[in-house]
Design a protein around this motif. Structure first.
Motif, mmCIF file in Angstrom:
data_model
loop_
_atom_site.group_PDB
_atom_site.id
_atom_site.type_symbol
_atom_site.label_atom_id
_atom_site.label_comp_id
_atom_site.label_asym_id
_atom_site.label_seq_id
_atom_site.Cartn_x
_atom_site.Cartn_y
_atom_site.Cartn_z
ATOM 1 N N PHE A 1 1.790 -4.416 -5.648
ATOM 2 C CA PHE A 1 1.588 -4.493 -4.596
ATOM 3 C C PHE A 1 0.284 -5.186 -3.796
ATOM 4 O O PHE A 1 0.524 -5.236 -2.794
ATOM 5 N N ALA A 2 -1.049 -5.105 -4.628
ATOM 6 C CA ALA A 2 -1.698 -5.559 -4.458
ATOM 7 C C ALA A 2 -1.206 -7.098 -3.983
ATOM 8 O O ALA A 2 -1.884 -7.341 -2.587
ATOM 9 N N VAL A 3 -0.779 -7.629 -4.893
ATOM 10 C CA VAL A 3 -0.119 -9.221 -4.734
ATOM 11 C C VAL A 3 0.290 -9.199 -3.170
ATOM 12 O O VAL A 3 -0.293 -10.337 -2.353
ATOM 13 N N VAL A 4 1.004 -8.549 -2.765
ATOM 14 C CA VAL A 4 1.784 -8.271 -1.793
ATOM 15 C C VAL A 4 0.736 -8.563 -0.149
ATOM 16 O O VAL A 4 1.096 -8.717 0.651
ATOM 17 N N HIS A 5 0.463 -7.617 -0.832
ATOM 18 C CA HIS A 5 -0.445 -6.490 0.441
ATOM 19 C C HIS A 5 -2.056 -7.931 1.043
ATOM 20 O O HIS A 5 -1.691 -7.884 2.096
ATOM 21 N N CYS A 6 -1.933 -8.497 0.061
ATOM 22 C CA CYS A 6 -3.745 -9.207 -0.037
ATOM 23 C C CYS A 6 -2.654 -10.861 0.895
ATOM 24 O O CYS A 6 -3.476 -10.965 2.080
ATOM 25 N N LEU A 7 -1.344 -10.745 0.857
ATOM 26 C CA LEU A 7 -1.028 -11.975 0.591
ATOM 27 C C LEU A 7 -0.176 -11.881 2.514
ATOM 28 O O LEU A 7 -1.125 -12.156 3.676
#
Lengths: 627, 344
Positions: free
Chosen positions: A571-577
């Motif tokens: 979730f976090a990877v997509v969120h940050c990008l």
């Protein structure tokens, strides 16, 4: 004032093109394939193998779509799963002469249907997580007996040093199974040794044996210590597996202990079982041992005499046999880093760094053995191979290198394996499963539906509410989605259901920037600014706010990325990008569209941004009574 | 289209005390439910049992789920595992039932459904060890369902997850506070973070009250809300700063009212759009995304509320002044001033 220089348009156009190209592979779907990769570091996968596979398929009368060499593996794509399975059997039979000890790993796989020109641009589809497409599941059995044997071997070495340091003469130390036996000639010495050993090696139960001049002290690990050794071995194996799986770049691996001696490894999104098995299954450990250059040993090396006691025979890379002492100077456990590089003759080499304990040992051993040879042995699947056996020219420190008959690729592979750590005990895969994709298919449809319908609803609202500016915002939002998918594909990130949820959430949040801008423009218009000025001020003023609010969101995202695991990380990877791409698209892209549309018009009377209602009063005059 | 025709600044701050009392009460209620009821953690956190069975025919997942649910073990997950005949059943850890008993009961139920009965069978493995295992056999000797694996997920992994979540929360809070303090002022940082944690606690309170399953995706949603809800406060703070600069005559009170009022339409539209997305997830996302979307919905709703009535109000109580935000430039106009730049 609302004009962009040409380079900005060029930049956006390039971004758009890159976005399109890298998003495209995700739309093609996947075809069944067979993947062949090397089972050993020493076996190379190259164009020759590719043609061997083609030949094997031709002999079996199977027509592949294509056979191509890709990185460290050869992939053959087929039209349907039936052909795929037939092909796997045919290739396996042709390449692996001995099924018990395969040279190549032949596995079923899925390969993108995207055309070759996309692949040649390194445009590949995203990986999908276990929840979206299934994945591989391994159950691994840890060989605890080997862990104990290894411990006993280490104990033998410690014992030797300890007795020598204290000046207690013994008549030989040997290992019998998991116990260590020290021989003595005199009872006095044995008693002295027993006192010392009981004190120094508290984990070991010491029993005196024998009579007369054949006295022995037999040491066996206490049950409690045995359990500790096994637990430590399992823990180290899990850590090592983590490291190895990291090298596979799987974003949400599951590596868990199961029972006392088993480890579960789940690799979502990995249909590439061949590679997974290859990396996980490798038991590469490094050992440094002294070479025995005595005449008996040399005779044994050529085969004219038996191998002397306390030595072992290995083959050096290149084929020459070598007699090496059994006593291990240093193992991979003391290794703190391994990097590929070049030596002083510009030959490929692996640079090793050892920890403090290792450095001390290396220093002592190298000082005492100047002129002698030290063998660096790489153990893979229980079989050792001497990588190189250089003469010691001087005292070595904590950094040294291995060079020798190595290619750059081999140096890189060796470094990777050594860096990934060694296993405390060998493991075997006892169960292997691929998680069915039916559930994943359902999840992926649900995820995509939520994104599409959400997007449509937001787009419809924006267009109705902000008219033309809403259209620009929607286009910017679409551009954002395109860029995000492209970046995720470029990074070969693993997309999971929470990842799709993050895409939806990011789209919902990304519209915030455009709403801020549009509201600002309206406000400026309301305040009486001319259209061109209003557009400019709207973008300029909203930017500070957009930056602030996105930075705070990014802080939360990064914290999630740093400490999250499993789905949270996905979730976090997509969120940050997504936050990063949304800043670019909502500010730069939508501005570019606005500029393109309105920028050139000199006498702009009005802009299409929905109704701008002007209140009678100035803001802030709350105390003035209003009608 | 135009939704907001606010003629004058709405005096939010006049009622700040009332709203603060309300938010304090909701907060206290959330804490109360968290303490008394606790969160209903998923098996990722608590550990649990996984039972894998193999049918002799393709399994009917829905039917299997119904039967296992009738045993009353709480939240059960039933899914295919590998082939269409392999079924994986996840059960939460139950303190009152021993794990192996639980597995036996599940297997017994599945066996009964298939019309077989449980019996022990002695066998010899390939390695020559004698093992006794439970099988489900019909009268004619056929095995309609086999227990191929049962597994217990220990709670230690969950402890690790919880520790990581706590770390992530702490880092986010500290990071956001540092940024806000740097970008605005410590009073805003404090106000923003209190409002933020208020939202998080209230989400958790909802999960505790309704005993919804708190899984890893929900955790992700909660932490995302932490970043999201502060956005709201930042937008308002930004306006507060601007209003301080622009309207020199207004009091702090009025400045905050003006900031909130003038960002009102943006606030509603932005959150509306995000909510549209989340709603779409709630409708189309299926069971897996359900609670994730629910957590976000609560977060979005309380995010608006808290930034207006908590963040802005606390900033006001903390005594935000014009001087805190508007730095008076010293001697900037006169480059020839010998004292220019000589600040001590």
């Amino acid at each position: 004032m609302n004009r962009y220089p040409l380079w900005k348009y060029a930049l956006l156009l390039v971004a758009l093109l890159i976005g399109l190209v890298y998003t495209l592979p995700n739309l093609f779907g996947e075809a069944p394939a067979v993947q062949v990769s090397s089972a050993k570091v020493t076996v190379k996968v190259d164009a020759a193998l590719s043609s061997r596979i083609e030949q094997a398929l031709k002999d079996a009368g199977i027509q592949p779509d294509f056979v191509q060499l890709e990185g460290n593996s050869v992939r053959a794509r087929f039209t349907d799963p039936d052909v795929q399975i037939k092909a796997k059997d045919a290739i396996s039979k042709a390449l692996n002469a001995d099924p018990a000890e395969p040279t190549y790993i032949v596995a079923l796989n899925l390969v993108s249907r995207s055309p070759k020109w996309l692949a040649s641009l390194h445009a590949f589809p995203m990986y999908l997580g276990l929840d979206l497409r299934g994945g591989v599941h391994f159950l691994m059995q840890v060989d605890m007996k080997a862990a104990l044997t290894k411990k006993a071997e280490a104990l033998t070495g410690d014992l030797r040093t300890l007795l020598r340091d204290k000046g207690i003469r013994h008549a030989g130390i040997s290992r019998d199974g998991n116990s260590v036996i020290v021989n003595f000639r005199e009872a006095e010495l044995r008693d002295k040794a027993a006192v010392l050993l009981r004190e120094q090696l508290a984990d070991v139960e010491w029993t005196p044996l024998g009579a007369g001049s054949e006295l022995q002290l037999s040491g066996a690990l206490k049950p409690k210590a045995m359990v500790a050794v096994q637990e430590a071995a399992l823990r180290q194996n899990i850590t090592t597996l983590h490291n190895r799986v990291n090298e596979l770049a799987v974003s949400e691996p599951v590596i868990q202990q199961q029972g006392l001696d088993r480890v579960v490894v789940q690799l979502p999104g990995v249909q590439d079982t061949a590679k997974a098995k290859d990396i996980i299954g490798r038991t590469a450990t490094l050992e440094l041992r002294m070479v025995d250059d005595s005449t008996e040993a040399q005779a044994a090396a050529v085969g004219s005499a038996p191998v002397p006691f306390g030595t072992e025979r290995f083959t050096e890379r290149g084929g020459a046999p070598l007699i090496v002492k059994r006593q291990v100077v240093l193992t991979g456990d003391n290794l703190s880093d391994a990097q590929p590089g070049f030596d002083e003759h510009q030959q490929p080499a692996v640079h090793l760094t050892v920890d403090a304990k290792g450095a001390r040992i290396i220093k002592d051993v190298s000082r005492e053995n100047i002129g002698k040879r030290m063998a660096i042995i790489l153990f893979e699947k229980g079989k050792g191979e001497v990588l190189t056996a250089p003469s010691i020219r001087g005292e070595l420190g904590n950094r040294f290198q291995i060079s020798g008959a190595m290619t750059t690729q081999e140096a890189a592979d060796t470094a990777l394996l050594l860096r990934a750590g060694s296993l405390a005990a060998p493991m075997t895969i006892i169960e292997e499963r691929t998680i069915g994709p039916s559930l994943g298919k359902e999840n992926i449809d649900k995820g995509i539906h939520s994104v599409i319908w959400g997007f449509a609803a937001v787009a419809l609202f924006m267009c109705l509410y902000y008219m033309l500016f809403g259209v620009f915002s929607t286009l910017a939002l679409g551009f954002n989605l395109l860029l995000l998918v492209a970046v995720l594909s470029m990074l070969q990130a693993t997309l999971s259901l929470p990842g799709i949820a993050a895409i939806a959430l990011v789209l919902g949040m990304a519209i915030d920037s455009n709403v801020l801008i549009n509201e600002r423009v309206r406000e400026e218009l309301r305040g009486g600014a001319s259209p061109q000025v209003a557009i400019n001020a709207g973008y300029e003023r909203a930017f500070a706010t957009i930056l602030d609010s996105n930075v705070t969101t990014l802080i939360a995202g990064i914290a999630l990325l740093a400490f999250g695991s499993g789905p949270v990380k996905g979730f976090a990877v997509v969120h940050c990008l997504g936050i990063l791409t949304s800043m670019f698209s909502s500010v730069m892209f939508s501005r570019a569209l606005v500029n393109l549309w309105y920028g050139g018009k000199k006498k702009l009377k009005s802009v299409s941004i929905g109704q701008v209602w002007k209140p009678a009063a100035e803001p802030g005059t709350t105390d003035a009574p209003q009608a | 289209m135009e939704l907001f025709r606010i003629k004058r600044d709405i005096p939010f701050m006049k009622h700040a005390l009332v709203f603060n009392a309300i938010s304090f009460l909701t907060f206290a209620a959330a804490v109360f439910f968290l303490i008394t009821r606790g969160l209903h953690f998923s098996i990722e956190f608590t550990g649990g049992a996984v039972v894998e069975v193999e049918y002799s025919h393709p399994a009917e997942i829905l039917k299997t789920r119904e039967h296992i649910e009738s045993l009353g073990f709480g939240e059960v997950q039933v899914q295919n595992f590998g082939t269409s005949r392999d079924v994986l059943i996840r059960l939460p850890l139950r303190g009152d039932i021993k794990q192996d008993v639980l597995v036996d009961r599940v297997f017994g139920e599945l066996c009964k459904v298939e019309g077989g009965s449980i019996s022990q069978r002695q066998g010899v493995t390939e390695q020559g060890e004698t093992v006794s295992k439970q099988i489900c056999a019909k009268a004619d000797g056929a095995e309609p369902v086999k227990l191929s694996r049962s597994e217990v997920v220990g709670p230690s992994v969950g402890a690790e997850l919880a520790a990581d979540a706590a770390k992530a929360l702490a880092v986010t809070v500290v990071g956001i506070m540092i940024y806000l303090a740097f970008r605005f002022e410590w009073k805003f940082a404090l106000a923003g973070i209190i409002a933020n944690l208020h939202d998080v606690v209230i989400i958790l309170g909802f999960f505790a009250f309704f005993q919804w399953e708190f899984s890893l995706p929900v955790l992700a949603a909660v932490l995302a809300v932490l970043g999201y809800s502060v956005n709201e406060s930042v937008v308002i703070f930004d306006r507060v700063r601007e209003a301080f600069r622009k309207y020199r005559k207004l009091t702090t009170h009025e400045v905050i009212d003006h900031a909130i009022t003038s960002t009102m339409s943006r606030t509603i539209i932005t959150h509306g759009c995000t909510q549209l997305m989340v709603l779409s997830m709630l409708i189309f996302g299926g069971q897996t995304l359900h609670y994730f979307a629910v957590a976000l919905t609560i977060g979005i709703l309380f995010g608006i509320y808290s930034s207006v009535f908590v963040a802005a109000a606390i900033a006001m109580w903390l005594g935000v002044k014009r001087e805190d935000l508007v730095k008076v430039p010293l001697n900037k106009e006169d480059p020839d001033d010998p004292n220019a730049g000589a600040l001590v």
